[in-house]
Design a protein around this motif. Structure first.
Motif, PDB file in Angstrom:
ATOM      1  N   TYR A   1      -4.562   2.121  -9.549  1.00 28.41           N
ATOM      2  CA  TYR A   1      -3.214   1.280  -9.966  1.00 28.41           C
ATOM      3  C   TYR A   1      -3.361   0.514 -11.195  1.00 28.41           C
ATOM      4  O   TYR A   1      -2.408  -0.109 -11.677  1.00 28.41           O
ATOM      5  CB  TYR A   1      -2.749   0.587  -8.760  1.00 28.41           C
TER       6      TYR A   1
ATOM      7  N   ILE B   1      -4.099  -0.042   7.051  1.00 28.10           N
ATOM      8  CA  ILE B   1      -5.703  -0.327   7.185  1.00 28.10           C
ATOM      9  C   ILE B   1      -5.981   0.186   5.892  1.00 28.10           C
ATOM     10  O   ILE B   1      -5.951   1.453   5.214  1.00 28.10           O
ATOM     11  CB  ILE B   1      -6.165   0.581   8.434  1.00 28.10           C
TER      12      ILE B   1
ATOM     13  N   GLY C   1       0.755  -1.223   0.031  1.00 29.23           N
ATOM     14  CA  GLY C   1      -0.067  -0.022   0.031  1.00 29.23           C
ATOM     15  C   GLY C   1       0.800   1.300   0.009  1.00 29.23           C
ATOM     16  O   GLY C   1       2.140   1.213   0.403  1.00 29.23           O
TER      17      GLY C   1
ATOM     18  N   ASN D   1      -8.556   0.691  -5.094  1.00 32.18           N
ATOM     19  CA  ASN D   1      -7.181  -0.048  -5.746  1.00 32.18           C
ATOM     20  C   ASN D   1      -7.215   0.246  -7.205  1.00 32.18           C
ATOM     21  O   ASN D   1      -6.162   0.305  -7.956  1.00 32.18           O
ATOM     22  CB  ASN D   1      -6.859  -1.287  -5.274  1.00 32.18           C
TER      23      ASN D   1
ATOM     24  N   LEU E   1       1.456 -10.180   4.203  1.00 30.69           N
ATOM     25  CA  LEU E   1       0.024 -10.461   4.447  1.00 30.69           C
ATOM     26  C   LEU E   1      -0.655 -11.067   3.326  1.00 30.69           C
ATOM     27  O   LEU E   1      -1.728 -11.741   3.618  1.00 30.69           O
ATOM     28  CB  LEU E   1      -0.713  -8.796   4.811  1.00 30.69           C
ATOM     29  N   ASP E   2      -0.577 -10.602   1.975  1.00 32.14           N
ATOM     30  CA  ASP E   2      -1.448 -11.038   1.060  1.00 32.14           C
ATOM     31  C   ASP E   2      -0.924 -10.927  -0.617  1.00 32.14           C
ATOM     32  O   ASP E   2       0.087 -10.399  -0.624  1.00 32.14           O
ATOM     33  CB  ASP E   2      -2.823 -10.218   1.180  1.00 32.14           C
TER      34      ASP E   2
ATOM     35  N   THR F   1       0.844   3.712   2.039  1.00 32.74           N
ATOM     36  CA  THR F   1       1.396   4.191   3.165  1.00 32.74           C
ATOM     37  C   THR F   1       2.735   3.571   3.762  1.00 32.74           C
ATOM     38  O   THR F   1       3.417   4.179   4.320  1.00 32.74           O
ATOM     39  CB  THR F   1       0.217   3.837   4.235  1.00 32.74           C
TER      40      THR F   1
HETATM   41  C1  GLP Z   1      -4.405  -2.876   0.331  1.00 34.01           C
HETATM   42  C2  GLP Z   1      -3.484  -3.797   1.279  1.00 34.01           C
HETATM   43  C3  GLP Z   1      -3.657  -3.522   2.661  1.00 34.01           C
HETATM   44  C4  GLP Z   1      -3.680  -2.138   3.033  1.00 34.01           C
HETATM   45  C5  GLP Z   1      -4.168  -1.241   2.262  1.00 34.01           C
HETATM   46  C6  GLP Z   1      -4.140   0.286   2.593  1.00 34.01           C
HETATM   47  O1  GLP Z   1      -5.594  -2.968   0.443  1.00 34.01           O
HETATM   48  N1  GLP Z   1      -4.233  -5.134   1.105  1.00 34.01           N
HETATM   49  O2  GLP Z   1      -2.723  -4.360   3.421  1.00 34.01           O
HETATM   50  O3  GLP Z   1      -3.446  -1.731   4.341  1.00 34.01           O
HETATM   51  O4  GLP Z   1      -4.012  -1.421   0.673  1.00 34.01           O
HETATM   52  O5  GLP Z   1      -3.571   1.001   1.413  1.00 34.01           O
HETATM   53  P1  GLP Z   1      -2.808   2.314   1.247  1.00 34.01           P
HETATM   54  O6  GLP Z   1      -1.810   2.512   2.120  1.00 34.01           O
HETATM   55  O7  GLP Z   1      -2.577   2.472  -0.087  1.00 34.01           O
HETATM   56  O8  GLP Z   1      -3.939   3.340   1.795  1.00 34.01           O
END
Ligand code: GLP
Length: 261
Positions: free
Chosen positions: A168, A133, A37, A165, A66-67, A39
């Motif tokens: 992107y 988050i 992400g 998302n 995580l994923d 952040t």
């Molecule tokens: C995605 C990831 C999360 C992450 C979230 C926040 O959904 N799977 O793990 O916390 O994005 O993204 P950002 O930091 O771009 O707001």
């Protein structure tokens, strides 16, 4: 849970990077849980800089993300494997064979999820888990109604997450509909959790996760059950917290944070 409020995004990310660096120096074989992400980009940038300028050593460390999206190849520019290579793994001296993400292209996704859990166990569990988050309150891709005891599995993404998302991927239609994610139960077994949230778009959901009830509708709220969880926010993301002054007082007075103030 502890909440640390920093003046801005850079200061918040720097604090998280310093915690990672501290834990890595204390335990070179650290098992790091990693998040993706926008952040986190700043945290990885700071860690890469510490590697170059302070010789922060990742050579014995192991990581578990995580994923990962289902259906994206590792070399796809939107895969989380690609993100991690670009923002961290290629910038530091971590061994590629020590970096793990779920395989979103696996033939048997359920077996892949079981194997991922087994691999985390094999290496002794996650020592330090970094978390962002999502706008739905998700940690990893544990969308609303994810069981608070869930394990690594395939989850359908919510329309809100797909929307979040989409930029992107060049449009919502191109965002994968499913992802493999560590479960909430998997995440809260990590020995230490750090959640980083910055920017005003996170203010509402941070307040719900930290000061609201523990609920599967906001899976980040499950972190309230964790014995060692730190939430690091900038002023913008802290805007809706009711007890800000209390959190500031704790950070200013607790000896644990002396080196970070
Ligand atoms: C995605 C990831 C999360 C992450 C979230 C926040 O959904 N799977 O793990 O916390 O994005 O993204 P950002 O930091 O771009 O707001």
């Amino acid at each position: 849970m502890e909440v640390i409020i920093q003046p801005n995004n850079d200061a918040a990310a720097a604090l998280v990077a310093r915690i990672v660096a501290h834990d890595l120096r204390s335990k070179p074989q650290l098992v790091l849980g990693l998040a993706t992400g926008k952040t986190m980009e700043c945290v990885y940038h700071q860690l890469a800089q510490m590697h170059r300028t302070e010789r922060l050593d990742f050579s014995q460390c192991r990581s578990f993300n995580l994923d990962e999206y289902v259906g994206l190849r590792p070399d796809d520019a939107n895969s989380y494997r690609h993100y991690m290579d670009q923002h961290l793994f290629n910038q530091v001296n971590i061994k590629p064979s020590n970096t793990h993400l779920p395989d979103g292209m696996a033939q048997d996704l359920d077996a892949e999820c079981r194997n991922y859990e087994a691999l985390i166990q094999k290496f002794g569990g996650v020592d330090l888990q970094l978390l962002g988050i999502g706008r739905t309150g998700h940690i990893g891709f544990n969308e609303p109604l994810s069981a608070l005891r869930s394990r690594t599995r395939v989850k359908a993404l919510t329309p809100t997450t797909i929307q979040q998302n989409a930029p992107y991927f060049g449009g919502e239609a191109k965002v994968p509909r499913r992802a493999i994610t560590m479960g909430v139960g998997t995440i809260i077994e990590a020995r230490r959790c750090i959640l980083l949230a910055t920017g005003e778009s996170k203010a509402d959901i941070v307040a719900q996760a930290v000061e609201g009830p523990i609920t599967s509708m906001v899976t980040a709220s499950a972190l309230q059950l964790h014995p060692r969880c730190t939430v690091v926010v900038d002023e913008a993301a802290a805007a809706k917290l009711r007890e800000k002054e209390y959190y500031r007082w704790i950070f200013a007075s607790e000896p644990e944070w002396e080196d970070y103030r």
